[in-house]
Design a protein around this motif. Structure first.
Motif, PDB file in Angstrom:
ATOM      1  N   PHE A  61       0.835  -1.202   0.000  1.00  0.00           N
ATOM      2  CA  PHE A  61       0.000   0.000   0.000  1.00  0.00           C
ATOM      3  C   PHE A  61       0.867   1.249   0.000  1.00  0.00           C
ATOM      4  CE2 PHE A  61      -3.357  -2.605   2.295  1.00  0.00           C
ATOM      5  CZ  PHE A  61      -4.153  -2.735   1.183  1.00  0.00           C
ATOM      6  N   GLY A  62       0.573   2.162  -0.910  1.00  0.00           N
ATOM      7  CA  GLY A  62       1.282   3.433  -0.959  1.00  0.00           C
ATOM      8  C   GLY A  62       2.610   3.398  -1.693  1.00  0.00           C
ATOM      9  N   ASP A  63       3.071   2.210  -2.077  1.00  0.00           N
ATOM     10  CA  ASP A  63       4.349   2.087  -2.784  1.00  0.00           C
ATOM     11  C   ASP A  63       4.065   1.686  -4.232  1.00  0.00           C
ATOM     12  OD1 ASP A  63       6.938   1.499  -3.711  1.00  0.00           O
ATOM     13  OD2 ASP A  63       7.554   0.648  -1.776  1.00  0.00           O
ATOM     14  N   ALA A  64       3.746   2.679  -5.047  1.00  0.00           N
ATOM     15  CA  ALA A  64       3.364   2.421  -6.438  1.00  0.00           C
ATOM     16  C   ALA A  64       4.485   1.747  -7.213  1.00  0.00           C
ATOM     17  CB  ALA A  64       2.947   3.727  -7.117  1.00  0.00           C
ATOM     18  N   GLU A  65       5.714   2.157  -7.004  1.00  0.00           N
ATOM     19  CA  GLU A  65       6.843   1.561  -7.714  1.00  0.00           C
ATOM     20  C   GLU A  65       6.942   0.067  -7.412  1.00  0.00           C
ATOM     21  OE1 GLU A  65      11.587   2.455  -8.353  1.00  0.00           O
ATOM     22  OE2 GLU A  65      10.794   2.607  -6.302  1.00  0.00           O
ATOM     23  N   LEU A  66       6.816  -0.297  -6.155  1.00  0.00           N
ATOM     24  CA  LEU A  66       6.896  -1.695  -5.744  1.00  0.00           C
ATOM     25  C   LEU A  66       5.713  -2.496  -6.286  1.00  0.00           C
ATOM     26  CD1 LEU A  66       8.472  -3.803  -4.088  1.00  0.00           C
ATOM     27  CD2 LEU A  66       7.070  -3.147  -2.117  1.00  0.00           C
ATOM     28  N   THR A  67       4.530  -1.919  -6.233  1.00  0.00           N
ATOM     29  CA  THR A  67       3.337  -2.603  -6.733  1.00  0.00           C
ATOM     30  C   THR A  67       3.471  -2.915  -8.216  1.00  0.00           C
ATOM     31  OG1 THR A  67       1.951  -1.514  -5.079  1.00  0.00           O
ATOM     32  CG2 THR A  67       0.829  -2.416  -7.006  1.00  0.00           C
ATOM     33  N   VAL A  68       3.899  -1.950  -9.004  1.00  0.00           N
ATOM     34  CA  VAL A  68       4.052  -2.134 -10.451  1.00  0.00           C
ATOM     35  C   VAL A  68       5.117  -3.196 -10.740  1.00  0.00           C
ATOM     36  CG1 VAL A  68       4.827  -0.998 -12.587  1.00  0.00           C
ATOM     37  CG2 VAL A  68       3.198   0.149 -11.071  1.00  0.00           C
TER      38      VAL A  68
END
Length: 188
Positions: free
Chosen positions: A33-40
């Motif tokens: 959550f909140g870590d767009a770079e990691l999610t992608v």
């Protein structure tokens, strides 16, 4: 002093805070959550683990699986994915339900599948997606709901396999995650 654990997953380095589950067990808290770079990045790498053409729908349980599966659907062009809820909602008349015990949730919890989603799952091949597999309780509950709906689980993938889950041969994961002692050292 708060202990952390350095991890590299999907090519990205992160420091996971080590959190107490019990006096004997501490875990590295992996939160997308909140870590767009990691999610992608994790979504991209999870899609590489999935056998192409081996599933009709991806399925996860709320909450931390939501950004992962959404990004996986976006990247793969999937028009639909299945989300299991931790509480029945008013728009879910007569949902399917199973009980689950997660390492990070105090007490038993329930997972719900809407009847609309159950109708989609019936006769279909399902890929289970999770952020962290530890005891396997959440994965078992997801699989049970798929079976109740008449679907077939054809794969199980996760970002991290924690502790003993690393020894399982029925899951694919991006990186291992140990469990810890109170002083932040890796539990033997």
């Amino acid at each position: 002093m708060r202990h952390t654990y350095p991890i590299t997953v999907a090519g990205l380095k992160r420091e996971l805070p080590i959190c107490k589950v019990s006096d004997e067990l501490y875990i590295g808290a992996f939160v997308v959550f909140g870590d767009a770079e990691l999610t992608v990045a994790c979504a991209r790498e999870l899609l590489k683990l999935a056998e192409p053409g081996s599933y009709d729908y991806m399925l996860t349980a709320e909450a931390k699986g939501i950004p992962l599966i959404h990004e996986m659907a976006r990247q793969s062009g999937a028009e639909k994915y299945i989300l299991l809820r931790k509480g029945a909602k008013v728009y879910m008349p007569d949902p399917l339900c199973v009980s689950d015990q997660s390492i990070t949730t105090a007490g038993a919890q329930k997972l719900y599948m809407s009847r609309d989603d159950a109708a989609l799952v019936k006769g279909k091949r399902i890929l289970l997606v999770d952020d962290v597999i530890s005891t396997g309780g959440s994965m078992r509950a997801m699989e049970e709901l798929v079976k109740l709906a008449g679907g077939t689980v054809t794969g199980r993938i996760a970002v991290l396999a924690e502790g003993a889950a690393q020894q399982r041969d029925d899951i694919k994961y991006l990186a291992p995650l140990p469990v810890f002692n109170a002083d932040g050292t890796v539990k033997a």
